[in-house]
Design an enzyme around this catalytic site. Structure first.
Site, PDB file in Angstrom:
ATOM      1  N   GLY A   1       4.434   7.758  22.983  1.00  0.00           N
ATOM      2  CA  GLY A   1       5.375   7.408  24.036  1.00  0.00           C
ATOM      3  C   GLY A   1       5.354   5.936  24.405  1.00  0.00           C
ATOM      4  NE  ARG A   2       7.055   2.037  20.378  1.00  0.00           N
ATOM      5  CZ  ARG A   2       6.964   2.810  19.291  1.00  0.00           C
ATOM      6  NH1 ARG A   2       6.133   3.831  19.276  1.00  0.00           N
ATOM      7  NH2 ARG A   2       7.691   2.558  18.227  1.00  0.00           N
TER       8      ARG A   2
END
Length: 255
Positions: free
Chosen positions: A233-234
């Protein structure tokens, strides 16, 4: 000079059909869409752990250099090509305006003092470091989802240290360092090969080729080191170490 790489595709030449431009535009749109969709959602599994372990400030308890060395060794163990490769960014002054410039070089020394690399002092990076003696370095090991960024002042290493490293280089690399006026234009590959032949003949009877007077090492003494670990999810893990007189300070950064 002939432009060898920007000739129009065969389908764009006159007479190839009126539908070709439309097809080209569609292809370009598709490529752009594909680039936008390219991403890796990092699993975040460090080398050899078998479980999800987050990078945190405690990993830097022994200092930045042991962790960087450990990550290079782990990249070597999993077969990363040239695990000591690093992107070196310097500052070029063009008409008084600072412009960043970068290239990939090899780390050839690592100690608590900093990171060492070797080059032609008259090359572009050599001249830039002479004018602005600061740089940024980035190691990237995509297979492990890891990066390390270092920033700080750069200085030349001693002639004695350069000589020790020079003697470890293969003879072909030594000859190449003499033959190449690094970063300077040359007419053709044949001209470069001719220069190498002349240097090879010059040192044919010399057992130990001397260090070129224009060649040697640089040491970057980082005042800031950031370790980066990919996460899903960065929401990556980033821990930055600030090296200050008498010690260092680690802090977590938001991704």
């Amino acid at each position: 000079m002939a432009d060898l790489h920007n000739s129009p595709p065969h389908g764009d030449r006159p007479g190839d059909g009126a539908t070709q431009p439309t097809n080209l535009e569609a292809t370009l749109r598709q490529v752009a869409a594909d680039l936008a969709a390219m991403r890796v959602d990092y699993a975040g599994v460090p080398f050899g752990s078998g479980e999800d372990v987050d990078l945190d400030e405690t990993w830097l308890a022994g200092g930045w250099e042991p962790l960087l060395r450990n990550w290079i060794e782990q990249a070597t163990a999993v077969g990363v090509a040239e695990p000591n490769a690093m992107v070196l960014a310097t500052v070029a002054m063009v008409d008084g305006v600072p412009r960043p410039t970068s290239r990939t070089v090899l780390c050839k020394g690592l100690s608590p003092e900093g990171v060492t690399f070797y080059t032609n002092y008259d090359s572009a990076k050599g001249r830039q470091l002479r004018e602005v003696p600061y740089a940024a370095i980035t190691f990237v090991w995509a297979a492990l989802g890891r990066q390390v960024h270092l920033r700080g002042p750069v200085e030349r290493v001693s002639a004695e240290q350069t000589l020790v490293y020079w003697r470890s280089r293969p003879r072909d690399s030594q000859l190449g360092a003499w033959a190449s006026q690094q970063s300077q234009p040359i007419g053709s590959r044949a001209d470069l090969d001719r220069a190498l032949t002349e240097i090879t003949e010059r040192f044919a009877g010399v057992e130990e080729i001397p260090v070129p007077p224009h060649w040697g090492g640089f040491l970057m003494r980082p005042d800031e080191v950031e370790f980066w670990q990919g996460r899903q999810g960065r929401l990556h893990n980033r821990v930055r170490v600030r090296i200050e007189p008498g010690g260092m300070r680690a802090e977590r950064l938001q991704p």
